[in-house]
Design an enzyme around this catalytic site. Structure first.
Site, PDB file in Angstrom:
ATOM      1  CG  ASP A 190      67.390  83.820  52.172  1.00 31.24           C
ATOM      2  OD1 ASP A 190      67.837  82.939  51.917  1.00 31.24           O
ATOM      3  OD2 ASP A 190      68.029  84.310  50.587  1.00 31.24           O
ATOM      4  CG  HIS A 223      72.333  86.209  47.914  1.00 30.22           C
ATOM      5  ND1 HIS A 223      71.643  85.256  46.688  1.00 30.22           N
ATOM      6  CD2 HIS A 223      73.179  85.067  48.007  1.00 30.22           C
ATOM      7  CE1 HIS A 223      72.346  84.123  46.196  1.00 30.22           C
ATOM      8  NE2 HIS A 223      73.302  84.404  47.488  1.00 30.22           N
ATOM      9  CG  HIS A 276      74.313  80.348  54.014  1.00 29.78           C
ATOM     10  ND1 HIS A 276      74.997  79.497  53.003  1.00 29.78           N
ATOM     11  CD2 HIS A 276      74.136  81.454  53.255  1.00 29.78           C
ATOM     12  CE1 HIS A 276      75.500  79.981  52.293  1.00 29.78           C
ATOM     13  NE2 HIS A 276      74.430  81.285  51.703  1.00 29.78           N
ATOM     14  CE  LYS A 321      74.198  78.902  49.992  1.00 32.09           C
ATOM     15  NZ  LYS A 321      72.007  78.273  48.970  1.00 32.09           N
ATOM     16  CB  SER A 326      75.828  84.249  51.808  1.00 34.23           C
ATOM     17  OG  SER A 326      75.849  85.297  50.793  1.00 34.23           O
ATOM     18  CG  ASN A 330      77.246  77.006  50.098  1.00 27.25           C
ATOM     19  OD1 ASN A 330      78.154  77.928  51.239  1.00 27.25           O
ATOM     20  ND2 ASN A 330      76.912  77.604  49.089  1.00 27.25           N
ATOM     21  CD  GLU A 348      72.100  86.808  52.683  1.00 26.00           C
ATOM     22  OE1 GLU A 348      72.602  85.941  53.226  1.00 26.00           O
ATOM     23  OE2 GLU A 348      72.139  87.974  52.084  1.00 26.00           O
TER      24      GLU A 348
HETATM   25  C1  LIG Z   1      71.702  83.568  51.221  1.00 25.50           C
HETATM   26  C2  LIG Z   1      71.275  82.820  49.621  1.00 25.50           C
HETATM   27  N1  LIG Z   1      70.198  83.392  49.125  1.00 25.50           N
HETATM   28  C3  LIG Z   1      69.499  82.415  48.080  1.00 25.50           C
HETATM   29  C4  LIG Z   1      70.586  81.628  47.398  1.00 25.50           C
HETATM   30  C5  LIG Z   1      70.646  81.208  46.386  1.00 25.50           C
HETATM   31  O1  LIG Z   1      69.797  79.186  46.483  1.00 25.50           O
HETATM   32  P1  LIG Z   1      70.149  78.110  45.434  1.00 25.50           P
HETATM   33  O2  LIG Z   1      71.540  78.168  45.640  1.00 25.50           O
HETATM   34  O3  LIG Z   1      68.817  77.617  45.936  1.00 25.50           O
HETATM   35  O4  LIG Z   1      69.634  79.075  44.380  1.00 25.50           O
HETATM   36  C6  LIG Z   1      71.987  81.572  48.250  1.00 25.50           C
HETATM   37  C7  LIG Z   1      72.960  80.654  47.677  1.00 25.50           C
HETATM   38  O5  LIG Z   1      73.715  80.940  47.009  1.00 25.50           O
HETATM   39  C8  LIG Z   1      72.018  82.532  49.998  1.00 25.50           C
HETATM   40  O6  LIG Z   1      73.596  82.189  49.754  1.00 25.50           O
END
Ligand SMILES: Cc1ncc(COP(=O)(O)O)c(C=O)c1O
Length: 384
Positions: free
Chosen positions: A204, A133, A207, A236, A179, A47, A175
């Protein structure tokens, strides 16, 4: 059933479904490359969208920070772990994204868990996109609030859920860029629906931040939407690790009372904050990297279309190639590895049953020749 039998049965079931997860040690081996088992491969799984994970400016900032400020924060931010660097970086993030406050978390997973747990009470309603996610859904399942999921990116489906009465508060979660599918949420439409129903919105943008929007300010900036709760992550495009919540003064103060992942967890090491600060400076200046990433995405998608490879409808750095069957996805990832490309097969339960896929990710660190190489390898390896 004993503990041993329960664990054995769960592992056996995963094995039978070709869904057993294993980790393989890998090392970064130059921008866009990875080394595994002594083999150097083009990395189409990270990422690291802007190539900052190996940027020496970040490494130098981290190194200098550790020498000046030590290795660890030494405690929760509520005790002795709130370093002036953290205070300054939070203010810098808030100013960058146009919010009154920012709060740092040690990971995006922790941030999502903490926010949902702190916000939601019995009688409340959490409406999440079907493809949200795992960190969001996990938190939602643990919450006493009612969880309902709306069809992926469908504001009409959200409207139907919002039309049902709810005695408590409503939080809508989605999101910015998804992801596993790489598509973008229609944030403006979702925000209108949410606010018309008196709810709040949480986005969130793990990405999207750093990659889209003016100066890399992310999906919400790009779509001119300001959710009450914006989560960004630093693992990322920032090439580092950690996360932040952007919010109002009151919400930040509320989180400092009730977000247990902040209160009962060691704060982020100051040296890491030095690296994040350097990453933010780099991201602000990364228009040419964002353009290169955009060109790489176009190049990959047009090459895939020429070869009849059916990608999901995504214009982001996440370009999934749907395979369907778990074993077939694994076999294809294996053949690509033999051909010199590292691409992860993503299987249920990470994605819905029957939708195993290759999650191909592109980066500004890739050269057009790397992408041509991947396209040739896909063409030769994929049974269509
Ligand atoms: C949309 C989304 N939110 C949260 C996370 C988690 O983030 P982190 O890797 O900082 O724990 C991810 C990562 O994999 C993600 O893709």
């Amino acid at each position: 059933m004993s503990w041993q039998q329960r664990i054995g049965a769960a592992l056996e079931q995963r094995q039978q479904q070709q869904a057993l997860r294993r980790r393989q040690p890998t090392t970064a081996s130059g921008p866009g490359w990875i080394e595994a088992d002594g083999q150097r491969l083009r990395n189409f799984s990270a990422n690291d969208y802007l190539g900052l994970a190996q940027d020496t400016r970040l490494a130098a900032a981290w190194h200098d920070g550790a020498l000046r400020y030590g290795n660890g924060a030494g405690g929760s931010a509520h005790v002795t772990g709130y370093h002036p660097l953290q205070q300054r970086f939070e203010a810098r993030l808030a100013e960058w994204l146009g919010y009154p406050r920012a709060l740092l978390f040690i990971s995006g997973f922790a941030a999502n868990q903490a926010i949902v747990a702190a916000m939601m009470a019995k009688g409340d309603r959490l409406l999440a996109d079907k493809l949200a996610h795992a960190s969001i859904l996990e938190a939602a399942h643990l919450s006493p609030a009612e969880l309902r999921r709306f069809s992926h990116n469908q504001s009409a489906s959200l409207d139907r859920l919002l039309a049902k009465p709810c005695a408590g508060e409503t939080l809508v979660i989605t999101e910015g860029i998804f992801s596993m599918d790489g598509d973008s949420a229609p944030l403006a439409e979702l925000a209108v629906s949410t606010h018309a129903a008196g709810g709040w919105m949480m986005v969130d943008d793990a990405h999207g931040i750093g990659v889209v929007g003016e100066g890399g300010r992310g999906s919400c900036w790009q779509q001119q939407v300001k959710p009450e709760l914006l989560v960004i992550t630093f693992g990322k495009a920032f090439g580092c690790g950690g996360a932040a919540l952007l919010c109002s003064e009151d919400v930040a103060d509320y989180m400092l009372q009730f977000a247990r992942h902040l209160i009962y967890s060691t704060a982020m090491p100051p040296a890491q904050i030095c690296a994040l600060d350097a990453a933010l400076s780099a991201i602000k200046l990364a228009d040419s990297e964002r353009q290169r990433l955009h060109d790489n995405i176009q190049h990959f998608r047009s090459g895939a279309a020429e070869r009849g490879l059916s990608l999901l409808d995504s214009s982001s750095a996440i370009q999934p190639l749907l395979v369907g069957d778990n074993a077939a996805a694994l076999a294809l990832a294996q053949r690509l590895r033999q051909a010199g490309c590292w691409v992860s097969a993503i299987r249920p339960p990470t994605v819905p049953p029957g939708s195993a896929r290759l999650r191909i990710t592109l980066s500004a660190a890739h050269q057009p020749a790397d992408i041509d190489y991947l396209l040739e390898a896909l063409d030769a390896s994929h049974d269509r």
